[in-house]
Design a protein around this motif. Structure first.
Motif, mmCIF file in Angstrom:
data_model
loop_
_atom_site.group_PDB
_atom_site.id
_atom_site.type_symbol
_atom_site.label_atom_id
_atom_site.label_comp_id
_atom_site.label_asym_id
_atom_site.label_seq_id
_atom_site.Cartn_x
_atom_site.Cartn_y
_atom_site.Cartn_z
ATOM 1 N N TRP A 61 0.869 -1.185 0.000
ATOM 2 C CA TRP A 61 0.000 0.000 0.000
ATOM 3 C C TRP A 61 0.904 1.232 0.000
ATOM 4 O O TRP A 61 1.666 1.459 0.928
ATOM 5 C CB TRP A 61 -0.904 0.013 1.232
ATOM 6 C CG TRP A 61 -2.055 1.008 1.142
ATOM 7 C CD1 TRP A 61 -1.975 2.357 0.920
ATOM 8 C CD2 TRP A 61 -3.450 0.704 1.295
ATOM 9 N NE1 TRP A 61 -3.215 2.921 0.917
ATOM 10 C CE2 TRP A 61 -4.148 1.931 1.142
ATOM 11 C CE3 TRP A 61 -4.176 -0.453 1.542
ATOM 12 C CZ2 TRP A 61 -5.541 2.016 1.241
ATOM 13 C CZ3 TRP A 61 -5.547 -0.374 1.634
ATOM 14 C CH2 TRP A 61 -6.240 0.856 1.484
ATOM 15 N N ARG A 62 0.801 2.011 -1.056
ATOM 16 C CA ARG A 62 1.547 3.275 -1.122
ATOM 17 C C ARG A 62 0.579 4.403 -0.818
ATOM 18 O O ARG A 62 -0.488 4.515 -1.428
ATOM 19 C CB ARG A 62 2.177 3.470 -2.509
ATOM 20 C CG ARG A 62 3.168 4.635 -2.528
ATOM 21 C CD ARG A 62 3.844 4.833 -3.861
ATOM 22 N NE ARG A 62 5.008 5.694 -3.713
ATOM 23 C CZ ARG A 62 5.610 6.354 -4.700
ATOM 24 N NH1 ARG A 62 5.146 6.223 -5.941
ATOM 25 N NH2 ARG A 62 6.655 7.118 -4.469
ATOM 26 N N ASP A 63 0.957 5.263 0.131
ATOM 27 C CA ASP A 63 0.054 6.317 0.596
ATOM 28 C C ASP A 63 0.763 7.671 0.589
ATOM 29 O O ASP A 63 1.891 7.797 1.072
ATOM 30 C CB ASP A 63 -0.429 6.003 2.013
ATOM 31 C CG ASP A 63 -1.322 7.108 2.558
ATOM 32 O OD1 ASP A 63 -2.369 7.382 1.932
ATOM 33 O OD2 ASP A 63 -0.964 7.709 3.595
ATOM 34 N N TYR A 151 -3.014 2.177 -3.891
ATOM 35 C CA TYR A 151 -2.441 3.529 -3.812
ATOM 36 C C TYR A 151 -3.521 4.503 -3.393
ATOM 37 O O TYR A 151 -4.650 4.456 -3.905
ATOM 38 C CB TYR A 151 -1.900 3.934 -5.187
ATOM 39 C CG TYR A 151 -1.372 5.344 -5.303
ATOM 40 C CD1 TYR A 151 -0.250 5.753 -4.585
ATOM 41 C CD2 TYR A 151 -1.968 6.260 -6.164
ATOM 42 C CE1 TYR A 151 0.258 7.039 -4.715
ATOM 43 C CE2 TYR A 151 -1.465 7.548 -6.318
ATOM 44 C CZ TYR A 151 -0.353 7.935 -5.584
ATOM 45 O OH TYR A 151 0.144 9.207 -5.730
ATOM 46 N N THR A 152 -3.207 5.343 -2.432
ATOM 47 C CA THR A 152 -4.102 6.432 -2.029
ATOM 48 C C THR A 152 -3.302 7.720 -1.943
ATOM 49 O O THR A 152 -2.211 7.743 -1.374
ATOM 50 C CB THR A 152 -4.755 6.146 -0.661
ATOM 51 O OG1 THR A 152 -3.765 5.670 0.270
ATOM 52 C CG2 THR A 152 -5.855 5.110 -0.787
ATOM 53 N N ALA A 153 -3.829 8.788 -2.528
ATOM 54 C CA ALA A 153 -3.120 10.065 -2.550
ATOM 55 C C ALA A 153 -4.105 11.208 -2.383
ATOM 56 O O ALA A 153 -5.048 11.347 -3.165
ATOM 57 C CB ALA A 153 -2.346 10.231 -3.853
ATOM 58 N N LEU A 154 -3.895 12.017 -1.366
ATOM 59 C CA LEU A 154 -4.712 13.210 -1.179
ATOM 60 C C LEU A 154 -4.455 14.172 -2.338
ATOM 61 O O LEU A 154 -3.312 14.375 -2.744
ATOM 62 C CB LEU A 154 -4.348 13.868 0.153
ATOM 63 C CG LEU A 154 -5.393 14.784 0.790
ATOM 64 C CD1 LEU A 154 -6.632 13.981 1.172
ATOM 65 C CD2 LEU A 154 -4.804 15.465 2.028
ATOM 66 N N PRO A 437 4.306 1.125 -5.781
ATOM 67 C CA PRO A 437 5.489 1.259 -4.926
ATOM 68 C C PRO A 437 6.743 1.320 -5.789
ATOM 69 O O PRO A 437 6.827 0.657 -6.831
ATOM 70 C CB PRO A 437 5.456 -0.024 -4.079
ATOM 71 C CG PRO A 437 4.026 -0.465 -4.108
ATOM 72 C CD PRO A 437 3.500 -0.062 -5.457
ATOM 73 N N ILE A 438 7.702 2.105 -5.381
ATOM 74 C CA ILE A 438 8.903 2.276 -6.202
ATOM 75 C C ILE A 438 9.606 0.944 -6.475
ATOM 76 O O ILE A 438 10.016 0.695 -7.621
ATOM 77 C CB ILE A 438 9.845 3.316 -5.563
ATOM 78 C CG1 ILE A 438 9.198 4.711 -5.649
ATOM 79 C CG2 ILE A 438 11.212 3.318 -6.228
ATOM 80 C CD1 ILE A 438 9.981 5.818 -4.976
#
Length: 614
Positions: A61-63, A151-154, A437-438
């Motif tokens: 999980w990338r946040d 992935y979650t991004a504000l 994720p990288i």
């Protein structure tokens, strides 16, 4: 360095065995919607214990600011559960909605052999903002679809959204505070630029792509900022570089925040043209810039949580300001790495670092000169080509392998279908482009790098035959890993490779480097003597922290982390996220990365200023 830790195989060794049904029986919209609904219920009930019902044990999980106020990558269900336990209650993620149209609507795809997933973009809200993300679901041995890479991004803060689109400012005289009697737009701008009535909340050091994008974001969110640049004009950071320089990324990838390049703009931008664009951008975005200005002192007060910064202006006057935040945006790298060697002072020719190169036609009479270029990265190649085209005899010294990708072929393959004329809206491409994720990006790039290698087979074989050592990366993932971890080690070929292949520019291997100088020669570690009139040290740059130390002093630099390379989670150290020093931020990268990550830097600062981040 965490090289081995960030080299993964897909499917990962601990990933579930994936049994995919016949594709015709898989309904991606249904699969994605059911999963998203289950996740929404877990988030609503703050039921971290139920995460195993929607996430694989080996999930990622990338946040970016959606769950916590940092950029994080969590690998493994145990770490993910702990992350949500620490943050979920105050996050309040809700109203998850699937994107059902466009390029990122639910679909079934196979990124590598043996791994198939349903992927889709989705949108959501939190207590403080709105965001977007990507889901990638794999089917486990029990037939259940669960999250593998999420992935979650504000994207914006509620109440502090960017004043763009439907929220664009009114602009008429009747919208001016106090009315036009207290000043029209021009009169107010003159006072704003000089900060005669207030002080900036944010001070940005450097008015290149990093500073300009971030300033535009901050001001669109209602936060005042001042950019300070030592050069006489905005854009001089590009104008003052070597005469033949053009951007190495295509135009569709390099748009700036709020203002895309015109549709008739060239694919690759000459440096002076880009400098003019930066200058126009600063004016059009109404950014406050002090040029010909330098920082003479910067002291942070932990008690007051602000800075005292003394700025020397072009007219010699000194202004003291008290911003709450300082953004260091002086470029991707730090100070130039300029080695010295025994006997160098006795050398009768010219020695200089690649960062000082202007043009071979003005560095004395190049014709007939023997030029040695130490280094085989982008600048080393460009400088070697520049000298050859001005009549010099040029040899490049190579210590280790270099990744080479053609600007005419491979570079476009990197962006195909995403950042080209057929691609989705740039805002969506940015979300999707950063959604993995990288370490996963590295792994997926292995196959693409191999395809590029096959497409450029003739060029590669020619370089090898010419004695040039190629390096496709320790995991053979190509350019991105080298860029994000080293900031170099690659060349985007705009013509120099052909000169090497044709023997017009020589290549000399020297794994152990340089021994010493003699009066008319450079001597390599193996004793080889290279007669030379000019030696160019294209030896790269140090960590950005070295520039902080030079400009702001030891007290500030000692509290900062080193910048670039990856931390234990696989995120970039200190860049675009907390730097280690309160109220201090590093901002850098390519034009595309600056456009994307300026949003996150601006939101972190505004969230702190408005008291909505804990």
């Amino acid at each position: 360095m965490f090289a081995e830790r960030h080299t993964i195989q897909l499917p990962a060794a601990k990933a579930p065995v994936i049994h995919i049904e016949e594709k015709k029986t898989v309904e991606p919209v249904s699969v994605a919607q059911q999963w998203l609904s289950k996740l929404g219920t877990i988030l609503k009930n703050n039921d971290v214990a139920a995460l195993p019902t929607v996430m694989h044990q080996d999930s990622w999980w990338r946040d970016m600011l959606a769950v916590s106020w940092d950029i994080r990558t969590l690998h493994g269900l145990d770490k993910l559960s702990l992350y949500f336990s620490d943050n979920l209650a105050h996050t309040g993620m809700h109203n998850l909605k699937l994107r059902t149209t466009g390029k990122f609507a639910p679909n079934l795809s196979s990124p590598v052999e043996g791994l198939e997933w349903v992927e889709s973009m989705f949108d959501f809200e939190t207590k403080v903002g709105r965001g977007s993300g990507m889901l990638r679901l794999c089917q486990g041995s029990d037939g259940a679809w669960k999250g593998y890479m999420i992935y979650t991004a504000l994207q914006e803060l509620k109440g502090y959204e960017e004043n763009a689109g439907l929220r664009r400012p009114h602009g008429g005289n009747n919208s001016l505070e106090g009315g036009a009697i207290t000043g029209n737009w021009l009169e107010r701008r003159e006072r704003q630029k000089e900060f005669l009535d207030d002080e900036p909340t944010v001070l940005i050091i450097g008015a290149g792509q990093s500073g300009l994008n971030t300033a535009a974001r901050l001001q669109a969110m209602g936060t005042s900022c001042l950019l300070v640049d030592r050069n006489p004009r905005v854009g001089d950071n590009w104008r003052f570089r070597y005469r033949t320089l053009v951007t190495h990324d295509p135009v569709q990838y390099t748009h700036m925040a709020f203002l895309k390049f015109p549709t008739n703009w060239p694919l690759f931008t000459p440096k002076d043209k880009l400098g003019d664009w930066f200058e126009s951008y600063a004016s059009l975005m109404e950014l406050n810039v002090w040029t010909s200005s330098t920082i003479t002192s910067a002291v942070y007060s932990d008690e007051k949580k602000n800075w005292t910064v003394d700025i020397k202006r072009g007219d010699g006057s000194v202004r003291s300001l008290h911003p709450n935040h300082v953004i260091f945006a002086t470029g991707h790298a730090g100070e130039a790495k300029i080695p010295t060697f025994p006997g160098q002072s006795d050398f009768k020719g010219t020695v200089y670092h690649g960062s000082q190169h202007q043009d071979a036609s003005i560095t004395g009479a190049a014709a007939g000169k023997k030029v040695v270029v130490v280094g085989t990265g982008n600048s080393g190649h460009d400088i070697a080509q520049n000298y050859y085209e001005n009549g010099a005899s040029v040899t490049m010294i190579q210590r280790r392998g270099t990744y080479v990708i053609s600007a005419a072929t491979g570079l476009f393959m990197l962006h195909e279908g995403m950042y080209d004329e057929t691609g989705p809206p740039t805002e969506d491409a940015d979300i999707a482009g950063q959604s993995l994720p990288i370490p996963a990006q590295f792994a997926l790039n292995v196959g693409l790098t191999e395809k590029i290698k096959q497409a450029e087979k003739e060029n590669i074989e020619g370089l090898i035959k010419a004695g040039f050592k190629l390096d496709f990366g320790e995991d053979k993932s190509g350019i991105y890993r080298k860029y994000i971890t080293r900031g170099g080690g690659y060349y985007i070929d705009v013509g120099c490779s052909k000169l090497i292949i044709d023997g017009k520019i020589g290549i000399k291997q020297s794994p152990d480097g340089i021994s010493h100088f003699e009066s008319n020669a450079l001597v390599l570690a193996d004793g080889t003597k290279m007669d030379a009139d000019v030696v160019v040290l294209a030896t790269g740059f140090d960590n950005m922290r070295t520039s902080v130390r030079k400009i702001l002093g030891d007290t500030v630099a000692d509290r900062c982390k080193d910048v670039w390379d990856l931390d234990e989670e696989g995120e970039v150290n200190a860049m675009w996220r907390p730097s280690g020093h309160p109220g201090f931020w590093f901002m850098g990268g390519s034009l595309a990365l600056c456009r994307t990550y300026s949003r996150f830097v601006a939101m972190q600062i505004v969230a702190q200023e408005k008291g909505i981040s804990r």
